[in-house]
Design a protein around this motif. Structure first.
Motif, PDB file in Angstrom:
ATOM      1  N   GLU A  77     -38.342 -36.296 -20.055  1.00 49.43           N
ATOM      2  CA  GLU A  77     -37.289 -36.074 -20.205  1.00 49.43           C
ATOM      3  C   GLU A  77     -37.467 -34.575 -20.975  1.00 49.43           C
ATOM      4  OE1 GLU A  77     -33.688 -38.052 -22.762  1.00 49.43           O
ATOM      5  OE2 GLU A  77     -35.662 -38.387 -23.744  1.00 49.43           O
ATOM      6  N   GLU A  78     -38.353 -34.183 -21.649  1.00 46.35           N
ATOM      7  CA  GLU A  78     -38.407 -32.978 -22.322  1.00 46.35           C
ATOM      8  C   GLU A  78     -38.544 -32.011 -21.221  1.00 46.35           C
ATOM      9  OE1 GLU A  78     -41.827 -32.837 -24.723  1.00 46.35           O
ATOM     10  OE2 GLU A  78     -40.698 -34.436 -26.336  1.00 46.35           O
ATOM     11  N   LYS A  79     -39.409 -32.232 -20.079  1.00 42.64           N
ATOM     12  CA  LYS A  79     -39.418 -31.261 -18.984  1.00 42.64           C
ATOM     13  C   LYS A  79     -38.079 -31.067 -18.474  1.00 42.64           C
ATOM     14  CE  LYS A  79     -41.717 -28.873 -16.248  1.00 42.64           C
ATOM     15  NZ  LYS A  79     -42.298 -27.237 -16.353  1.00 42.64           N
ATOM     16  N   TYR A  80     -37.395 -32.043 -18.271  1.00 41.63           N
ATOM     17  CA  TYR A  80     -36.054 -32.112 -17.569  1.00 41.63           C
ATOM     18  C   TYR A  80     -35.205 -31.142 -18.278  1.00 41.63           C
ATOM     19  CZ  TYR A  80     -31.459 -33.535 -16.231  1.00 41.63           C
ATOM     20  OH  TYR A  80     -29.952 -33.415 -15.996  1.00 41.63           O
ATOM     21  N   PHE A  81     -35.230 -31.218 -19.335  1.00 41.01           N
ATOM     22  CA  PHE A  81     -34.118 -30.515 -20.399  1.00 41.01           C
ATOM     23  C   PHE A  81     -34.569 -29.123 -20.430  1.00 41.01           C
ATOM     24  CE2 PHE A  81     -32.796 -34.594 -22.176  1.00 41.01           C
ATOM     25  CZ  PHE A  81     -31.375 -34.628 -21.748  1.00 41.01           C
ATOM     26  N   GLU A  82     -35.869 -28.813 -20.352  1.00 44.94           N
ATOM     27  CA  GLU A  82     -36.538 -27.586 -20.163  1.00 44.94           C
ATOM     28  C   GLU A  82     -35.871 -26.619 -19.037  1.00 44.94           C
ATOM     29  OE1 GLU A  82     -40.741 -25.755 -19.450  1.00 44.94           O
ATOM     30  OE2 GLU A  82     -40.610 -27.153 -21.069  1.00 44.94           O
ATOM     31  N   LEU A  83     -36.068 -27.625 -18.172  1.00 45.50           N
ATOM     32  CA  LEU A  83     -35.499 -26.978 -16.828  1.00 45.50           C
ATOM     33  C   LEU A  83     -34.085 -26.733 -16.625  1.00 45.50           C
ATOM     34  CD1 LEU A  83     -37.812 -28.989 -14.209  1.00 45.50           C
ATOM     35  CD2 LEU A  83     -37.903 -26.593 -14.914  1.00 45.50           C
ATOM     36  N   VAL A  84     -33.244 -27.854 -17.214  1.00 47.94           N
ATOM     37  CA  VAL A  84     -31.997 -27.457 -17.450  1.00 47.94           C
ATOM     38  C   VAL A  84     -31.701 -26.365 -17.910  1.00 47.94           C
ATOM     39  CG1 VAL A  84     -29.747 -28.705 -18.310  1.00 47.94           C
ATOM     40  CG2 VAL A  84     -31.371 -30.040 -16.948  1.00 47.94           C
ATOM     41  N   GLU A  85     -32.208 -25.841 -19.075  1.00 54.53           N
ATOM     42  CA  GLU A  85     -31.767 -25.082 -20.056  1.00 54.53           C
ATOM     43  C   GLU A  85     -32.368 -23.530 -19.245  1.00 54.53           C
ATOM     44  OE1 GLU A  85     -33.784 -24.188 -23.902  1.00 54.53           O
ATOM     45  OE2 GLU A  85     -33.088 -26.194 -24.468  1.00 54.53           O
ATOM     46  N   LYS A  86     -33.401 -23.724 -18.570  1.00 57.12           N
ATOM     47  CA  LYS A  86     -33.780 -22.512 -17.776  1.00 57.12           C
ATOM     48  C   LYS A  86     -32.952 -22.075 -16.857  1.00 57.12           C
ATOM     49  CE  LYS A  86     -37.961 -20.781 -15.166  1.00 57.12           C
ATOM     50  NZ  LYS A  86     -39.120 -21.145 -14.760  1.00 57.12           N
ATOM     51  N   TYR A  87     -32.544 -23.203 -15.828  1.00 60.98           N
ATOM     52  CA  TYR A  87     -31.930 -23.109 -14.666  1.00 60.98           C
ATOM     53  C   TYR A  87     -30.210 -22.918 -14.875  1.00 60.98           C
ATOM     54  CZ  TYR A  87     -36.104 -22.902 -12.066  1.00 60.98           C
ATOM     55  OH  TYR A  87     -37.520 -22.499 -11.611  1.00 60.98           O
ATOM     56  N   THR A  88     -29.852 -23.125 -15.953  1.00 61.67           N
ATOM     57  CA  THR A  88     -28.293 -23.128 -16.183  1.00 61.67           C
ATOM     58  C   THR A  88     -27.881 -21.932 -16.296  1.00 61.67           C
ATOM     59  OG1 THR A  88     -28.142 -25.352 -17.370  1.00 61.67           O
ATOM     60  CG2 THR A  88     -26.492 -23.924 -17.811  1.00 61.67           C
ATOM     61  N   LEU A  89     -28.622 -21.016 -16.824  1.00 52.20           N
ATOM     62  CA  LEU A  89     -28.141 -19.587 -16.981  1.00 52.20           C
ATOM     63  C   LEU A  89     -28.147 -18.954 -15.633  1.00 52.20           C
ATOM     64  CD1 LEU A  89     -27.502 -17.038 -18.615  1.00 52.20           C
ATOM     65  CD2 LEU A  89     -29.956 -16.692 -19.032  1.00 52.20           C
ATOM     66  N   LEU A  90     -29.159 -19.347 -14.730  1.00 50.50           N
ATOM     67  CA  LEU A  90     -29.004 -18.918 -13.307  1.00 50.50           C
ATOM     68  C   LEU A  90     -28.091 -19.414 -12.731  1.00 50.50           C
ATOM     69  CD1 LEU A  90     -33.064 -19.100 -12.517  1.00 50.50           C
ATOM     70  CD2 LEU A  90     -31.855 -16.878 -13.158  1.00 50.50           C
ATOM     71  N   ALA A  91     -27.743 -20.730 -12.783  1.00 53.62           N
ATOM     72  CA  ALA A  91     -26.473 -21.106 -11.918  1.00 53.62           C
ATOM     73  C   ALA A  91     -25.220 -20.396 -12.445  1.00 53.62           C
ATOM     74  CB  ALA A  91     -26.469 -22.675 -12.206  1.00 53.62           C
ATOM     75  N   VAL A  92     -24.948 -20.417 -13.657  1.00 54.88           N
ATOM     76  CA  VAL A  92     -23.970 -19.619 -14.187  1.00 54.88           C
ATOM     77  C   VAL A  92     -24.013 -18.134 -13.560  1.00 54.88           C
ATOM     78  CG1 VAL A  92     -22.968 -18.550 -16.357  1.00 54.88           C
ATOM     79  CG2 VAL A  92     -23.663 -21.103 -16.365  1.00 54.88           C
ATOM     80  N   GLN A  93     -25.054 -17.410 -13.515  1.00 54.30           N
ATOM     81  CA  GLN A  93     -24.957 -16.080 -13.035  1.00 54.30           C
ATOM     82  C   GLN A  93     -24.543 -16.081 -11.582  1.00 54.30           C
ATOM     83  OE1 GLN A  93     -28.722 -14.861 -14.127  1.00 54.30           O
ATOM     84  NE2 GLN A  93     -28.146 -13.806 -16.001  1.00 54.30           N
ATOM     85  N   ALA A  94     -25.076 -17.233 -10.760  1.00 52.08           N
ATOM     86  CA  ALA A  94     -24.991 -17.135  -9.418  1.00 52.08           C
ATOM     87  C   ALA A  94     -23.499 -17.298  -9.079  1.00 52.08           C
ATOM     88  CB  ALA A  94     -25.792 -18.271  -8.855  1.00 52.08           C
ATOM     89  N   ALA A  95     -22.831 -18.345  -9.873  1.00 57.65           N
ATOM     90  CA  ALA A  95     -21.450 -18.637  -9.557  1.00 57.65           C
ATOM     91  C   ALA A  95     -20.764 -17.173  -9.953  1.00 57.65           C
ATOM     92  CB  ALA A  95     -21.173 -19.846 -10.564  1.00 57.65           C
ATOM     93  N   ALA A  96     -20.866 -16.826 -11.160  1.00 56.72           N
ATOM     94  CA  ALA A  96     -20.216 -15.230 -11.219  1.00 56.72           C
ATOM     95  C   ALA A  96     -20.384 -14.236 -10.264  1.00 56.72           C
ATOM     96  CB  ALA A  96     -20.743 -14.942 -12.598  1.00 56.72           C
TER      97      ALA A  96
END
Length: 157
Positions: A77-96
């Motif tokens: 679960e910690e690893k999952y949230f770490e990855l979500v934190e890391k890739y959420t910004l990238l997904a937002v940038q890609a959407a923009a």
């Protein structure tokens, strides 16, 4: 603090719920919808506290395998949230980027494709950006088209 046996806690929990005149399901639904009278809300909070305490007591009686599995699940679960934190910004940038790419293409297309006086817009020396002042927009268009094609190919990957 007085310690009660799990059996006594379950009995107290049942008495509290019965004192409301509601079933546990109705009490839970109303609590989730914030539709409890203040005295019923206090009882619900107490029932939740008893439930948490019973869960803690039950956790102490767990097998070693279950404890190990829970620790492993917490790690995942910690690893999952770490990855979500890391890739959420990238997904937002890609959407923009996807949203603004058409606008950027239109802006680049509004620049002239070549200098009105020269076909070659390459810079002359280190002090001149293009062939001449009127060639600067054409030179910038060429650089912007190169950057956009790079962004578009990265977006497709």
């Amino acid at each position: 603090m007085t310690e009660k046996a799990p059996v006594e806690l379950r009995e107290q929990r049942a008495r509290l719920i019965a004192s409301t005149g509601l079933t546990e399901t109705v009490l839970r639904e109303r609590a989730e919808a914030f539709q409890l009278y203040p005295e019923h809300h206090d009882i619900w909070v107490t029932v939740e506290g008893i439930d948490m305490h019973l869960a803690e007591l039950a956790e102490g009686e767990q097998s070693a395998e279950l404890t190990e599995a829970q620790a492993q699940a917490r790690g995942w679960e910690e690893k999952y949230f770490e990855l979500v934190e890391k890739y959420t910004l990238l997904a937002v940038q890609a959407a923009a980027l996807r949203e603004w790419l058409p606008t950027l293409h239109l802006a680049v297309e509004s620049l002239p494709a070549k200098c009105p006086y020269h076909d070659d817009t390459t810079p002359h020396g280190t002090w001149r950006e293009a062939c001449c002042d009127t060639g600067i927009p054409a030179r910038r268009r060429a650089l912007a088209e190169k950057a956009l094609s790079t962004l578009t190919t990265e977006e497709k990957k």
